[in-house]
Design a protein around this motif. Structure first.
Motif, PDB file in Angstrom:
ATOM      1  N   VAL A  19       0.850  -1.188   0.000  1.00  0.00           N
ATOM      2  CA  VAL A  19       0.000   0.000   0.000  1.00  0.00           C
ATOM      3  C   VAL A  19       0.889   1.242   0.000  1.00  0.00           C
ATOM      4  CG1 VAL A  19      -1.693   1.321   1.315  1.00  0.00           C
ATOM      5  CG2 VAL A  19      -1.925  -1.166   1.120  1.00  0.00           C
ATOM      6  N   GLN A  20       0.609   2.153  -0.923  1.00  0.00           N
ATOM      7  CA  GLN A  20       1.346   3.413  -0.994  1.00  0.00           C
ATOM      8  C   GLN A  20       0.348   4.564  -1.037  1.00  0.00           C
ATOM      9  OE1 GLN A  20       4.279   3.435  -4.159  1.00  0.00           O
ATOM     10  NE2 GLN A  20       4.716   1.249  -3.872  1.00  0.00           N
ATOM     11  N   GLN A  21       0.862   5.778  -0.838  1.00  0.00           N
ATOM     12  CA  GLN A  21       0.005   6.965  -0.899  1.00  0.00           C
ATOM     13  C   GLN A  21       0.102   7.587  -2.294  1.00  0.00           C
ATOM     14  OE1 GLN A  21      -2.078   7.958   1.757  1.00  0.00           O
ATOM     15  NE2 GLN A  21      -1.460   5.884   2.291  1.00  0.00           N
ATOM     16  N   VAL A  22      -1.038   7.788  -2.922  1.00  0.00           N
ATOM     17  CA  VAL A  22      -1.078   8.422  -4.252  1.00  0.00           C
ATOM     18  C   VAL A  22      -2.144   9.520  -4.221  1.00  0.00           C
ATOM     19  CG1 VAL A  22      -0.378   6.274  -5.403  1.00  0.00           C
ATOM     20  CG2 VAL A  22      -2.806   6.826  -5.178  1.00  0.00           C
ATOM     21  N   ASP A  23      -2.169  10.342  -5.287  1.00  0.00           N
ATOM     22  CA  ASP A  23      -3.165  11.422  -5.335  1.00  0.00           C
ATOM     23  C   ASP A  23      -4.579  10.865  -5.519  1.00  0.00           C
ATOM     24  OD1 ASP A  23      -1.286  13.410  -5.060  1.00  0.00           O
ATOM     25  OD2 ASP A  23      -0.955  13.602  -7.232  1.00  0.00           O
ATOM     26  N   ILE A  24      -5.530  11.424  -4.827  1.00  0.00           N
ATOM     27  CA  ILE A  24      -6.938  11.100  -5.083  1.00  0.00           C
ATOM     28  C   ILE A  24      -7.278  11.645  -6.470  1.00  0.00           C
ATOM     29  CG2 ILE A  24      -9.326  11.572  -4.389  1.00  0.00           C
ATOM     30  CD1 ILE A  24      -8.357  11.730  -1.512  1.00  0.00           C
ATOM     31  N   PRO A  25      -7.873  10.800  -7.359  1.00  0.00           N
ATOM     32  CA  PRO A  25      -8.162  11.301  -8.705  1.00  0.00           C
ATOM     33  C   PRO A  25      -9.214  12.410  -8.692  1.00  0.00           C
ATOM     34  CG  PRO A  25      -8.932   9.016  -8.428  1.00  0.00           C
ATOM     35  CD  PRO A  25      -8.259   9.411  -7.153  1.00  0.00           C
ATOM     36  N   VAL A  26      -9.129  13.282  -9.679  1.00  0.00           N
ATOM     37  CA  VAL A  26     -10.120  14.355  -9.833  1.00  0.00           C
ATOM     38  C   VAL A  26     -11.001  13.973 -11.025  1.00  0.00           C
ATOM     39  CG1 VAL A  26     -10.466  16.805 -10.320  1.00  0.00           C
ATOM     40  CG2 VAL A  26      -8.491  16.055  -8.963  1.00  0.00           C
ATOM     41  N   PRO A  27     -12.329  13.846 -10.809  1.00  0.00           N
ATOM     42  CA  PRO A  27     -13.187  13.398 -11.915  1.00  0.00           C
ATOM     43  C   PRO A  27     -13.273  14.440 -13.036  1.00  0.00           C
ATOM     44  CG  PRO A  27     -14.508  14.022 -10.003  1.00  0.00           C
ATOM     45  CD  PRO A  27     -13.076  14.079  -9.566  1.00  0.00           C
ATOM     46  N   LYS A  28     -13.261  13.948 -14.294  1.00  0.00           N
ATOM     47  CA  LYS A  28     -13.458  14.837 -15.445  1.00  0.00           C
ATOM     48  C   LYS A  28     -14.950  15.150 -15.583  1.00  0.00           C
ATOM     49  CE  LYS A  28      -9.551  12.902 -18.051  1.00  0.00           C
ATOM     50  NZ  LYS A  28      -9.492  11.436 -17.860  1.00  0.00           N
ATOM     51  N   GLU A  29     -15.291  15.943 -16.602  1.00  0.00           N
ATOM     52  CA  GLU A  29     -16.673  16.420 -16.762  1.00  0.00           C
ATOM     53  C   GLU A  29     -17.720  15.311 -16.793  1.00  0.00           C
ATOM     54  OE1 GLU A  29     -16.641  18.813 -20.292  1.00  0.00           O
ATOM     55  OE2 GLU A  29     -15.873  20.577 -19.228  1.00  0.00           O
TER      56      GLU A  29
END
Ligand SMILES: [Zn+2]
Ligand SMILES: [Zn+2]
Length: 351
Positions: A19-29
């Motif tokens: 388990v690593q820390q990554v960016d939470i994705p940002v949803p597209k339109e």
């Protein structure tokens, strides 16, 4: 809207996952951000974990696996109208192009440009959040759990197999191979009104589970004459439909003599060796129909509708449950305990 970092299970090379820390994705339109509550470990995930590849799909970069999931919508892009924040949803993991001949004819599982979660180089969802095009999210009825929502993915394979095989309520069905797909195909068969369901598997635990899940009988191909037993059990009338989910070459070849003349065989399990010798004379002589199955298409709304209120207990195939932090133990359980684990589930967020 959650921002910042999240936990994700990253496999960097075979047998190495953490388990690593990554960016939470940002949803597209046209996307929604889904908080993942339940996600399965599939045979394909285990295969990538163990061997780093399946056929032409090779893990070259670190990858997140996992494609059988359900969760809650926590954010939507500005063009999204079919789901809203707070909706509980199942996620269909294969995003097709929508424009090619296959997509336009409804057979989008055959789309050459399909982007399927956890198929290299595409990341999957053994992580806390995932952004998905909202067209691939399906609202769960209040009566359906996140676990059942996640199981819609493997259930879809069985559902699609039965549709391909023109399943009818009066079929006498044989399912060869009682892993997650075979067992769920048995539950899907009930949704099609089939009441006579036979299974075969060499593993006793799987046969016992099949009986618990309502199979009419579960036979051991290593120690029983399956053809004779099926003739007895069906009163000599024979099997009208076979769903082959073992991928075992011998079992695949045997289906032609286990189905009766005029019957149908649906091949789901992928053989390790590619070419499998078959008695084509018997297939021709018996006017047997044979179908291949690649994943599924258009099954989520249909399976949700059929399942609700059906009384089918698909959750019975879950044998192990782990939080995301125990990802290694979860995958190792699926990899090394094949005789006692059917479906291992991972819970990236506690409800
Ligand atoms: Zn799967
Ligand atoms: Zn397409």
């Amino acid at each position: 809207m959650p921002r910042g970092k999240m936990s994700a299970a990253i496999m960097d090379k075979p047998l190495s996952i953490a388990v690593q820390q990554v960016d939470i994705p940002v949803p597209k339109e046209d996307e929604a951000l889904v908080k993942v509550y339940c996600i399965g470990v599939c045979g394909s995930d285990v295969h990538y974990y163990e061997h780093g590849k399946i056929g032409r799909y090779v893990v070259k970069e670190p990858i997140v696996l996992g494609h059988e999931l359900a969760g809650e919508v926590v954010e939507v892009g500005k063009n999204v109208t079919n789901v809203a924040v707070g909706d509980r949803v199942a996620v269909e993991p294969g995003v097709a192009c929508g424009h090619c001949d296959y997509c336009r004819s409804g057979r989008y599982n055959l789309c050459p440009d399909v982007v399927f979660l956890a198929t290299p180089p595409v990341n999957g969802a053994w992580q806390e959040y995932i952004a998905m095009p909202s067209d691939y999210l399906f609202k769960l009825p209040d009566t359906m759990s996140f676990e059942e929502g996640a199981l819609l993915e493997p259930l879809s394979v069985g559902f699609h197999a039965l549709q391909r095989g023109h399943a009818k309520p009066f079929d006498r069905l044989l399912i060869t191979g009682l892993g997650p797909i075979g067992l769920l195909a048995g539950q899907a068969a009930k949704l099609f009104g089939i009441t006579e369901i036979y299974g075969t598997d060499v593993v006793p635990f799987r046969r016992e589970l099949a009986l618990e899940m309502g199979f009419t009988a579960a036979l051991d191909p290593a120690n029983e004459n399956v053809g004779e037993r099926l003739a007895e059990l069906t009163g000599g009338t024979g099997i009208t439909l076979v769903v082959e989910s073992s991928g075992n070459a011998r079992a695949m070849a045997d289906t032609i003599r286990l189905v009766r003349r005029g019957g149908r065989i649906v091949f789901v399990g992928l053989p390790a060796e590619g070419a499998v010798p078959m008695d084509m004379g018997q297939l021709i002589d018996g006017e047997i129909d044979a179908y291949g199955v690649f994943r599924y298409a258009n099954t989520y709304p249909a399976a949700i509708q059929a399942l609700r209120g059906s009384g089918a207990d698909i959750g019975k195939i879950i044998t192990h449950r782990f939080p995301l932090s125990d990802i290694r133990e979860a995958v190792e359980t699926a990899r090394t305990q094949k005789d006692t684990s059917i479906k291992v589930m991972i819970y990236p967020n506690s409800p």
